[in-house]
Design an enzyme around this catalytic site. Structure first.
Site, PDB file in Angstrom:
ATOM      1  N   CYS A   1       0.836  -1.204   0.000  1.00 41.97           N
ATOM      2  CA  CYS A   1       0.000   0.000   0.000  1.00 41.97           C
ATOM      3  C   CYS A   1       0.871   1.253   0.000  1.00 41.97           C
ATOM      4  O   CYS A   1       1.503   1.528  -0.999  1.00 41.97           O
ATOM      5  CB  CYS A   1      -1.013  -0.032   1.131  1.00 41.97           C
ATOM      6  SG  CYS A   1      -2.477   0.915   0.678  1.00 41.97           S
TER       7      CYS A   1
ATOM      8  N   HIS B   1      -3.734  -4.916   0.075  1.00 41.53           N
ATOM      9  CA  HIS B   1      -3.171  -5.502   1.301  1.00 41.53           C
ATOM     10  C   HIS B   1      -3.303  -7.022   1.273  1.00 41.53           C
ATOM     11  O   HIS B   1      -4.302  -7.558   1.746  1.00 41.53           O
ATOM     12  CB  HIS B   1      -3.923  -4.984   2.530  1.00 41.53           C
ATOM     13  CG  HIS B   1      -3.699  -3.552   2.841  1.00 41.53           C
ATOM     14  ND1 HIS B   1      -2.766  -3.121   3.756  1.00 41.53           N
ATOM     15  CD2 HIS B   1      -4.291  -2.433   2.355  1.00 41.53           C
ATOM     16  CE1 HIS B   1      -2.794  -1.802   3.827  1.00 41.53           C
ATOM     17  NE2 HIS B   1      -3.710  -1.360   2.983  1.00 41.53           N
TER      18      HIS B   1
ATOM     19  N   GLU C   1      -1.796  -9.103   3.085  1.00 40.56           N
ATOM     20  CA  GLU C   1      -1.626  -9.694   4.425  1.00 40.56           C
ATOM     21  C   GLU C   1      -2.954 -10.091   5.071  1.00 40.56           C
ATOM     22  O   GLU C   1      -3.002 -11.007   5.885  1.00 40.56           O
ATOM     23  CB  GLU C   1      -0.849  -8.739   5.337  1.00 40.56           C
ATOM     24  CG  GLU C   1      -1.573  -7.480   5.798  1.00 40.56           C
ATOM     25  CD  GLU C   1      -1.464  -6.308   4.831  1.00 40.56           C
ATOM     26  OE1 GLU C   1      -1.194  -6.539   3.628  1.00 40.56           O
ATOM     27  OE2 GLU C   1      -1.671  -5.163   5.272  1.00 40.56           O
TER      28      GLU C   1
HETATM   29  N1  GLN Z   1      -1.858   6.750   2.681  1.00 39.23           N
HETATM   30  C1  GLN Z   1      -1.985   5.999   1.474  1.00 39.23           C
HETATM   31  C2  GLN Z   1      -3.320   6.242   0.784  1.00 39.23           C
HETATM   32  O1  GLN Z   1      -4.255   6.687   1.401  1.00 39.23           O
HETATM   33  C3  GLN Z   1      -1.739   4.523   1.706  1.00 39.23           C
HETATM   34  C4  GLN Z   1      -2.704   3.881   2.646  1.00 39.23           C
HETATM   35  C5  GLN Z   1      -2.223   2.570   3.225  1.00 39.23           C
HETATM   36  O2  GLN Z   1      -1.031   2.287   3.248  1.00 39.23           O
HETATM   37  N2  GLN Z   1      -3.136   1.772   3.728  1.00 39.23           N
HETATM   38  O3  GLN Z   1      -3.474   5.967  -0.381  1.00 39.23           O
END
Ligand code: GLN
Length: 534
Positions: free
Chosen positions: A384, A510, A512
């Site tokens: 992410c 994600h 995970e």
């Molecule tokens: N801050 C980033 C976004 O909003 C990544 C978010 C995250 O890592 N869950 O796109």
């Protein structure tokens, strides 16, 4: 099986005793006997969901397939049971009140005075029964967050009292307490347990089963004493002792006949003890992996708290077991990383994982770590924000766009390689407004991601507001960073890779969240394998 059975799991004496693990373990044992089981978590705090909470408050925010930002205990439920949870599996006081207040505004209560009893408690009861209502589960396990005696737990306890009364044999309460060891006295103490049970009894709940958390073996005499003082039979006092891994807890519970006690109390046949074959194989394999020389994975992030990257740590440990190797996760504080100390900080690491996150704090250290890992060709996994940082670092140091950034960090950068989508721009509220939940992704044949999954179309969970900016895609690909995973509907980039390196993969989603004990995640397996082989 007929009517759905409800098991409530409450906790006393102290928080962090592992109610989530006990709930998951009970669920696992019932599931192994062929019952369909789901688990839900009720959190007594006022937030609508944990989505806006700082990870330092309650650890990581878990995300369900249907896009709900949820308590991290749902991760345990999924990892143990291999089920998918939904929005209905995590309720907070905030949601209960919101729903009641919305009904009041609509006039649903026909002029009544709205009160905690019966309106709030009825709404809690409705949510408890929601998952059982379509008869899709034999068992619904409801874990109540917080500790008995907290003011905010009271409406939940009153709801359990009523449900136990209404449901009779179809409801059961498991209470988890703590038995401390007083070193000076050389004794294990049961008084806190007695008090905690009294607290429950004072709100009209007689627990059916007591699970006593302890660092030491609890003798029969002690259990007998607890049984006598707390109005439960001896067989219903079970110990939960510190285990080498949380995944051993179902077996430790089974050895004490916890599942049989539950079935007997609920009027169900006991039958043969399930063997839990695959689960045991996992534990055996884990034990062997533990004996190997560990590989070290650097987890680069800014939240120095075990629970803040819970699912990532679990996914890495699953991947270690299935690669027959012990994986040690070393947290590396990105706020402290500089070009001067990065070599020392990442020395001896077999792999680098750049964690998810929000905001500017600690971001520069992520670029430092990425530049080092990329130029030294250390297997690297960006998740992410970690993937977004991969793209930014590459733009700055390979595409020579020194001011490349995400709009999240620099609203004015002309080289907005990570940008906010049109539809997100209009959103002003913080809670539940990101791109959330599972989306499809088409993989590029031949890529590391494709090799790992072994198929073209996958579905993974998202939780972010910003996206890779497709205007720059050609420049990236020409310079050696490929976009190997694309959302087939929107064309959004979901995965980037540098094929020329050993393993350098970033995912906007994600992975995970969907690694389970019996189904480790393919990307984590592949990453750990690359780290072992490097
Ligand atoms: N801050 C980033 C976004 O909003 C990544 C978010 C995250 O890592 N869950 O796109």
């Amino acid at each position: 099986m007929g009517e759905t059975k409800y098991i409530f799991v409450t906790g006393g004496v102290a928080s962090s005793l592992g109610k989530g693990i006990i709930s998951s373990s009970i669920g696992k044992l019932l599931q192994a006997r062929g019952y369909s089981v789901t688990i839900q978590k009720f959190d007594p705090y006022i937030n609508i969901d944990p989505g806006t909470l700082n990870p330092y408050e309650h650890g990581e925010c878990y995300v369900t397939v249907d896009g709900h930002e949820a308590d991290l205990d749902l991760g345990h439920y999924e990892r143990y049971l291999g089920i998918e949870t939904t929005k209905a599996n995590n309720i907070t006081t905030g949601r209960i009140y919101k729903s009641v207040i919305d009904k009041e505004r609509r006039g649903d209560y026909l002029g009544k005075t709205i009160q905690i009893i019966p309106h709030i408690t009825d709404e809690i009861k409705r949510n408890v029964k929601l998952l059982g209502s379509k008869n899709q589960f034999d068992f619904v396990i409801t874990e109540i967050g917080g500790t008995v005696g907290d003011i905010e737990s009271l409406p939940y306890l009153e709801s359990i009292r009523q449900l136990k009364w209404e449901l009779g044999k179809n409801a059961l309460c498991v209470h988890l307490t703590y038995v401390p060891y007083l070193k000076a006295a050389g004794e294990l103490k049961t008084k806190p347990t007695q008090h905690s049970v009294k607290e429950l009894q004072s709100v009209g709940i007689q627990p059916d089963i007591l699970v006593l958390r302890s660092e030491y073996e609890l003798g029969m005499g002690l259990r007998r004493k607890v049984a006598q003082f707390c109005n439960v039979d001896e067989k219903s006092v079970v110990q939960s002792i510190d285990a080498a891994t949380i995944y051993e807890v179902p077996l430790l519970m089974q050895e004490q006949g916890l599942d049989e006690t539950i079935l007997t109390k609920m009027g169900l046949p006991i039958g043969n003890q399930p063997e839990l074959g695959p689960w045991r194989s996992f534990l055996d394999r884990r034990e062997k992996a533990e004996e190997t020389d560990p590989i070290h994975i650097a987890l680069v992030g800014k939240y120095d708290l075990q629970d803040a990257y819970k699912s990532i740590r679990e996914a890495l440990s699953h991947a270690g077991v299935y690669n027959d190797r012990k994986v040690k996760v070393d947290f590396v504080d990105s706020e402290k990383l500089t070009d001067e100390n990065v070599a020392e900080a990442l020395e001896g690491k077999a792999g680098v994982l750049i964690g998810p996150g929000f905001g500017q704090r600690g971001i520069d250290g992520k670029f430092v770590a990425l530049k080092y890992a990329r130029t030294q060709d250390i297997p690297t996994f960006g998740i992410c924000l970690g993937m977004q940082c991969m793209a930014i670092e590459f733009a700055r140091n390979v595409l020579n766009l020194s001011d490349a950034n995400s709009r999240e960090m620099d609203a004015k950068t002309p080289n907005n390689v990570i940008d906010i989508m049109e539809e997100q721009k209009a959103i002003t509220s913080m809670g539940g407004t990101m791109r959330l939940g599972a989306y499809e992704c088409a993989l590029e044949p031949g890529s590391n991601a494709y090799e790992a999954y072994g198929k073209e179309i996958i579905k993974e969970r998202h939780r972010h507001r910003y996206e890779f900016n497709n205007d720059f895609k050609d420049r990236y690909e020409a310079a050696g960073m490929q976009c190997t995973g694309i959302n087939p509907e929107s064309g959004l980039v979901e995965i980037v890779e540098i094929p020329k390196l050993k393993w350098f993969v970033g995912t906007q989603f994600h992975p995970e969240y969907s690694s389970t004990v019996l189904n480790p995640h393919p990307l984590f397996l592949s990453f750990v394998k690359a780290a072992i082989n490097q």
